[in-house]
Scaffold this motif. Sequence first.
Motif, PDB file in Angstrom:
ATOM      1  N   GLY A   1       0.827  -1.205   0.000  1.00 44.06           N
ATOM      2  CA  GLY A   1       0.000   0.000   0.000  1.00 44.06           C
ATOM      3  C   GLY A   1       0.858   1.250   0.000  1.00 44.06           C
ATOM      4  O   GLY A   1       0.570   2.217  -0.720  1.00 44.06           O
TER       5      GLY A   1
ATOM      6  N   TYR B   1       2.336   1.935  -3.419  1.00 44.02           N
ATOM      7  CA  TYR B   1       1.371   2.625  -4.283  1.00 44.02           C
ATOM      8  C   TYR B   1       1.328   4.124  -3.956  1.00 44.02           C
ATOM      9  O   TYR B   1       1.323   4.963  -4.852  1.00 44.02           O
ATOM     10  CB  TYR B   1      -0.021   2.006  -4.147  1.00 44.02           C
ATOM     11  CG  TYR B   1      -1.075   2.819  -4.840  1.00 44.02           C
ATOM     12  CD1 TYR B   1      -1.143   2.858  -6.229  1.00 44.02           C
ATOM     13  CD2 TYR B   1      -1.988   3.571  -4.112  1.00 44.02           C
ATOM     14  CE1 TYR B   1      -2.097   3.629  -6.881  1.00 44.02           C
ATOM     15  CE2 TYR B   1      -2.939   4.347  -4.754  1.00 44.02           C
ATOM     16  CZ  TYR B   1      -2.986   4.364  -6.138  1.00 44.02           C
ATOM     17  OH  TYR B   1      -3.920   5.140  -6.767  1.00 44.02           O
ATOM     18  N   ASP B   2       1.308   4.445  -2.666  1.00 40.25           N
ATOM     19  CA  ASP B   2       1.217   5.846  -2.247  1.00 40.25           C
ATOM     20  C   ASP B   2       2.349   6.700  -2.810  1.00 40.25           C
ATOM     21  O   ASP B   2       2.150   7.880  -3.108  1.00 40.25           O
ATOM     22  CB  ASP B   2       1.221   5.953  -0.715  1.00 40.25           C
ATOM     23  CG  ASP B   2      -0.061   5.432  -0.083  1.00 40.25           C
ATOM     24  OD1 ASP B   2      -1.062   5.278  -0.805  1.00 40.25           O
ATOM     25  OD2 ASP B   2      -0.039   5.158   1.139  1.00 40.25           O
TER      26      ASP B   2
ATOM     27  N   ALA C   1       4.341   5.845  -5.582  1.00 40.89           N
ATOM     28  CA  ALA C   1       4.650   5.576  -6.983  1.00 40.89           C
ATOM     29  C   ALA C   1       4.211   6.715  -7.898  1.00 40.89           C
ATOM     30  O   ALA C   1       3.196   7.358  -7.664  1.00 40.89           O
ATOM     31  CB  ALA C   1       3.977   4.285  -7.419  1.00 40.89           C
TER      32      ALA C   1
ATOM     33  N   GLN D   1       2.802   3.268 -13.187  1.00 39.11           N
ATOM     34  CA  GLN D   1       2.524   1.854 -12.918  1.00 39.11           C
ATOM     35  C   GLN D   1       3.816   1.053 -12.833  1.00 39.11           C
ATOM     36  O   GLN D   1       3.967   0.210 -11.949  1.00 39.11           O
ATOM     37  CB  GLN D   1       1.605   1.249 -13.967  1.00 39.11           C
ATOM     38  CG  GLN D   1       1.278  -0.201 -13.624  1.00 39.11           C
ATOM     39  CD  GLN D   1       0.326  -0.867 -14.595  1.00 39.11           C
ATOM     40  OE1 GLN D   1      -0.059  -0.306 -15.596  1.00 39.11           O
ATOM     41  NE2 GLN D   1      -0.054  -2.071 -14.272  1.00 39.11           N
TER      42      GLN D   1
ATOM     43  N   PHE E   1       5.427   1.712  -9.582  1.00 37.30           N
ATOM     44  CA  PHE E   1       4.655   1.011  -8.562  1.00 37.30           C
ATOM     45  C   PHE E   1       5.092  -0.454  -8.477  1.00 37.30           C
ATOM     46  O   PHE E   1       5.397  -0.972  -7.396  1.00 37.30           O
ATOM     47  CB  PHE E   1       3.165   1.131  -8.914  1.00 37.30           C
ATOM     48  CG  PHE E   1       2.212   0.366  -8.054  1.00 37.30           C
ATOM     49  CD1 PHE E   1       2.356   0.283  -6.679  1.00 37.30           C
ATOM     50  CD2 PHE E   1       1.123  -0.273  -8.639  1.00 37.30           C
ATOM     51  CE1 PHE E   1       1.441  -0.414  -5.890  1.00 37.30           C
ATOM     52  CE2 PHE E   1       0.203  -0.962  -7.864  1.00 37.30           C
ATOM     53  CZ  PHE E   1       0.363  -1.039  -6.493  1.00 37.30           C
TER      54      PHE E   1
ATOM     55  N   ILE F   1       7.086  -2.469  -5.454  1.00 37.18           N
ATOM     56  CA  ILE F   1       6.583  -3.715  -4.868  1.00 37.18           C
ATOM     57  C   ILE F   1       7.698  -4.760  -4.851  1.00 37.18           C
ATOM     58  O   ILE F   1       7.921  -5.428  -3.839  1.00 37.18           O
ATOM     59  CB  ILE F   1       5.352  -4.236  -5.639  1.00 37.18           C
ATOM     60  CG1 ILE F   1       4.150  -3.332  -5.379  1.00 37.18           C
ATOM     61  CG2 ILE F   1       5.038  -5.685  -5.250  1.00 37.18           C
ATOM     62  CD1 ILE F   1       2.954  -3.626  -6.264  1.00 37.18           C
TER      63      ILE F   1
ATOM     64  N   PHE G   1      -4.618  -5.968  -6.959  1.00 45.35           N
ATOM     65  CA  PHE G   1      -4.348  -4.610  -6.496  1.00 45.35           C
ATOM     66  C   PHE G   1      -3.648  -3.799  -7.588  1.00 45.35           C
ATOM     67  O   PHE G   1      -4.028  -2.660  -7.869  1.00 45.35           O
ATOM     68  CB  PHE G   1      -3.503  -4.658  -5.214  1.00 45.35           C
ATOM     69  CG  PHE G   1      -3.257  -3.315  -4.590  1.00 45.35           C
ATOM     70  CD1 PHE G   1      -4.314  -2.543  -4.108  1.00 45.35           C
ATOM     71  CD2 PHE G   1      -1.974  -2.827  -4.448  1.00 45.35           C
ATOM     72  CE1 PHE G   1      -4.097  -1.308  -3.516  1.00 45.35           C
ATOM     73  CE2 PHE G   1      -1.728  -1.592  -3.854  1.00 45.35           C
ATOM     74  CZ  PHE G   1      -2.794  -0.827  -3.386  1.00 45.35           C
ATOM     75  N   ILE G   2      -2.643  -4.389  -8.221  1.00 46.05           N
ATOM     76  CA  ILE G   2      -1.930  -3.702  -9.310  1.00 46.05           C
ATOM     77  C   ILE G   2      -2.905  -3.359 -10.431  1.00 46.05           C
ATOM     78  O   ILE G   2      -2.918  -2.241 -10.944  1.00 46.05           O
ATOM     79  CB  ILE G   2      -0.766  -4.568  -9.843  1.00 46.05           C
ATOM     80  CG1 ILE G   2       0.335  -4.695  -8.781  1.00 46.05           C
ATOM     81  CG2 ILE G   2      -0.206  -3.982 -11.144  1.00 46.05           C
ATOM     82  CD1 ILE G   2       1.391  -5.738  -9.093  1.00 46.05           C
TER      83      ILE G   2
ATOM     84  N   LYS H   1      -5.312  -0.524  -9.548  1.00 44.46           N
ATOM     85  CA  LYS H   1      -4.696   0.794  -9.402  1.00 44.46           C
ATOM     86  C   LYS H   1      -4.090   1.318 -10.711  1.00 44.46           C
ATOM     87  O   LYS H   1      -3.750   2.504 -10.787  1.00 44.46           O
ATOM     88  CB  LYS H   1      -3.601   0.766  -8.309  1.00 44.46           C
ATOM     89  CG  LYS H   1      -4.136   0.455  -6.935  1.00 44.46           C
ATOM     90  CD  LYS H   1      -5.156   1.488  -6.495  1.00 44.46           C
ATOM     91  CE  LYS H   1      -5.618   1.263  -5.075  1.00 44.46           C
ATOM     92  NZ  LYS H   1      -6.668   2.188  -4.684  1.00 44.46           N
ATOM     93  N   GLN H   2      -3.964   0.481 -11.720  1.00 38.80           N
ATOM     94  CA  GLN H   2      -3.267   0.918 -12.936  1.00 38.80           C
ATOM     95  C   GLN H   2      -3.942   2.100 -13.628  1.00 38.80           C
ATOM     96  O   GLN H   2      -3.267   2.925 -14.237  1.00 38.80           O
ATOM     97  CB  GLN H   2      -3.044  -0.241 -13.901  1.00 38.80           C
ATOM     98  CG  GLN H   2      -4.263  -0.848 -14.506  1.00 38.80           C
ATOM     99  CD  GLN H   2      -3.932  -2.137 -15.249  1.00 38.80           C
ATOM    100  OE1 GLN H   2      -2.781  -2.454 -15.486  1.00 38.80           O
ATOM    101  NE2 GLN H   2      -4.953  -2.879 -15.592  1.00 38.80           N
TER     102      GLN H   2
ATOM    103  N   THR I   1      -5.134   4.626 -12.281  1.00 41.16           N
ATOM    104  CA  THR I   1      -4.859   5.876 -11.576  1.00 41.16           C
ATOM    105  C   THR I   1      -3.558   6.525 -12.052  1.00 41.16           C
ATOM    106  O   THR I   1      -3.300   7.679 -11.723  1.00 41.16           O
ATOM    107  CB  THR I   1      -4.802   5.669 -10.063  1.00 41.16           C
ATOM    108  OG1 THR I   1      -3.701   4.815  -9.744  1.00 41.16           O
ATOM    109  CG2 THR I   1      -6.094   5.081  -9.529  1.00 41.16           C
TER     110      THR I   1
END
Length: 146
Positions: free
Chosen positions: A15, A18-19, A21, A24, A27, A31, A136-137, A140-141, A143
């Motif tokens: 998490g 992500y915050d 990155a 993508q 990100f 990870i 999750f990836i 969120k992609q 965004t």
Amino acid sequence: MNKSDFLDEMRLEVGLAYDYAVSQEDFMVRILKTIHAAGRKQAVLTIHQYSDDGMKLKYALGIRGLSKEQETLGQGFLFPERLQMTSYVKKGRDQALYLPVYAGNQLTYMISVKLIDSDYRISNQDLIFAQELVQFIQAKQSTFHS
């Protein structure tokens, strides 16, 4: 620390990845760095980008010093364009997880996590975590702006 607590800690760290990155790809690299650090740098991690030309290595951690057989563990059994969920391959003390990342119906990336000559036993908990990570990836992609 038991495996459940370890994986919960990993969820929190992902998490945070992500915050911070900016894209993508950033990100996913964050990870991989998180997993690499949590595994005391014993895991071999890669990101391959998928296109019509096949898989192209985009990022690797811990790959130096591997034999060709260790580097490609499990790849001969996988058909990336058909891989819909996390896959697990084991040969002796070597293990690999393959995590396909899709954008819609199109495979875009393949993340691999390999444990070479390791005592760590990949279990159903790890497979569930890996599948959650892929979801999750993918969630969120959108965004990230290209």
